[in-house]
Design an enzyme around this catalytic site. Structure first.
Site, mmCIF file in Angstrom:
data_model
loop_
_atom_site.group_PDB
_atom_site.id
_atom_site.type_symbol
_atom_site.label_atom_id
_atom_site.label_comp_id
_atom_site.label_asym_id
_atom_site.label_seq_id
_atom_site.Cartn_x
_atom_site.Cartn_y
_atom_site.Cartn_z
ATOM 1 N N HIS A 67 82.460 90.555 63.685
ATOM 2 C CA HIS A 67 82.298 90.094 62.306
ATOM 3 C C HIS A 67 83.640 90.137 61.579
ATOM 4 O O HIS A 67 84.605 90.737 62.054
ATOM 5 C CB HIS A 67 81.290 90.974 61.555
ATOM 6 C CG HIS A 67 79.871 90.695 61.921
ATOM 7 N ND1 HIS A 67 79.289 91.250 63.040
ATOM 8 C CD2 HIS A 67 78.915 89.932 61.326
ATOM 9 C CE1 HIS A 67 78.027 90.827 63.117
ATOM 10 N NE2 HIS A 67 77.785 90.036 62.093
ATOM 11 N N LYS A 112 83.368 93.602 56.792
ATOM 12 C CA LYS A 112 82.047 94.186 57.058
ATOM 13 C C LYS A 112 82.179 95.694 57.173
ATOM 14 O O LYS A 112 83.056 96.202 57.874
ATOM 15 C CB LYS A 112 81.445 93.599 58.336
ATOM 16 C CG LYS A 112 80.002 94.057 58.575
ATOM 17 C CD LYS A 112 79.335 93.255 59.677
ATOM 18 C CE LYS A 112 77.925 93.753 59.964
ATOM 19 N NZ LYS A 112 77.044 93.642 58.770
#
EC number: 1.17.1.8
Length: 271
Positions: free
Chosen positions: A157, A161
């Site tokens: 990600h 995140k």
């Protein structure tokens, strides 16, 4: 039936703005409220404008009780603390609560479960059609293969995140564990480092990568003797999660109290 009046929690964030766009462009739903943290600098701004749309007249507010007076549901992609604070109000108001927040603990899950005798909640680590189909496939493959095939889940990600493994990785891990008829908590291996010893049969491993602007990549690897199966999903735009969450809200409007998943919404729960 009248349009479903939805509150977007975390309206100023990336997912919140995507949700506002998805709701605005979908017949049968309207943005009835936009919730933000009490400390947000965006309070008072127009939700439509923030989402890159014409002004909607809906201003960002930190008062969920006031926003929910005439709402039918809340779509919640925030942080665990905010989601848990929203749970009681949503249940008291009789609103559908769609939860896409990740990083929830076992105690958070217990709080959510405690209201589902009187509230309708849809909770999932990922709201996209593709990921939930992937989870169904992972469950079936895990059921078909024995411990001679090692299961590893790799996810990547964007660098902002804050939780790992991702909610989607855990959803896929749960699917793999269910396929094998075991509890994920008893077989999950995370963050290998140093001299870890040989891999144990039956372990389900997780590796988390962070960097750049990656929306979300997930691969489930079944590594056997001299062959390997890889099942992959790559998210290219947050709108897939927004449209999935909206589909969940509209579906949940016709359901009774209970705790549901996207597998229920998509008719995949029996796979």
């Amino acid at each position: 039936m009248s349009d479903m009046r939805l509150i977007v929690a975390g309206a100023g964030g990336r997912m919140g703005r995507a949700l506002i766009r998805a709701i605005t462009e979908t017949p049968g739903a309207v943005v009835a409220g936009a919730l933000e943290a009490p400390t947000s600098a965006l309070l008072g701004q127009d939700a439509g404008t923030l989402a890159g749309l014409p002004p909607s007249g809906v201003k960002l507010s930190a008062d969920l009780w006031a926003l929910s007076a005439e709402a039918d549901g809340i779509v919640d992609f925030t942080v665990p603390e905010a989601t848990i604070a929203n749970v009681a109000i949503a249940a008291q108001r009789g609103m559908v609560h769609v939860i896409g927040t990740t990083g929830l603990t076992a105690s958070d899950d217990a709080v959510i479960s405690s209201v589902t005798s009187r509230a309708t909640v849809v909770k999932s680590g990922n709201m996209s059609l593709g990921v939930n189909l992937l989870a169904a496939l992972v469950k079936r493959v895990a059921r078909s293969l024995d411990d001679g095939f090692d299961i590893e889940i790799v996810e990547m990600h964007h660098k902002a995140k804050i939780d790992a493994p991702s909610g989607t990785a855990l959803l896929l891990g749960e699917a793999a564990a269910a396929g094998r008829g075991v509890a994920l908590a008893e077989h999950s291996i995370r963050g290998r480092d140093g001299v870890t010893g040989a891999r144990k049969a039956g372990d389900i491993g997780f590796a988390s990568l962070r960097g750049g602007t990656v929306t979300g990549d997930h691969t489930v690897i079944f590594a056997g003797p001299y062959e390997r199966i890889e099942l992959t999903h790559k998210a290219e735009d947050r709108m897939i999660f927004a449209h999935g969450a909206l589909k969940a809200a509209l579906w949940a409007r016709d359901q009774g109290p209970g705790l549901y998943s996207m597998a229920d919404v998509l008719g995949l729960s029996d796979i």
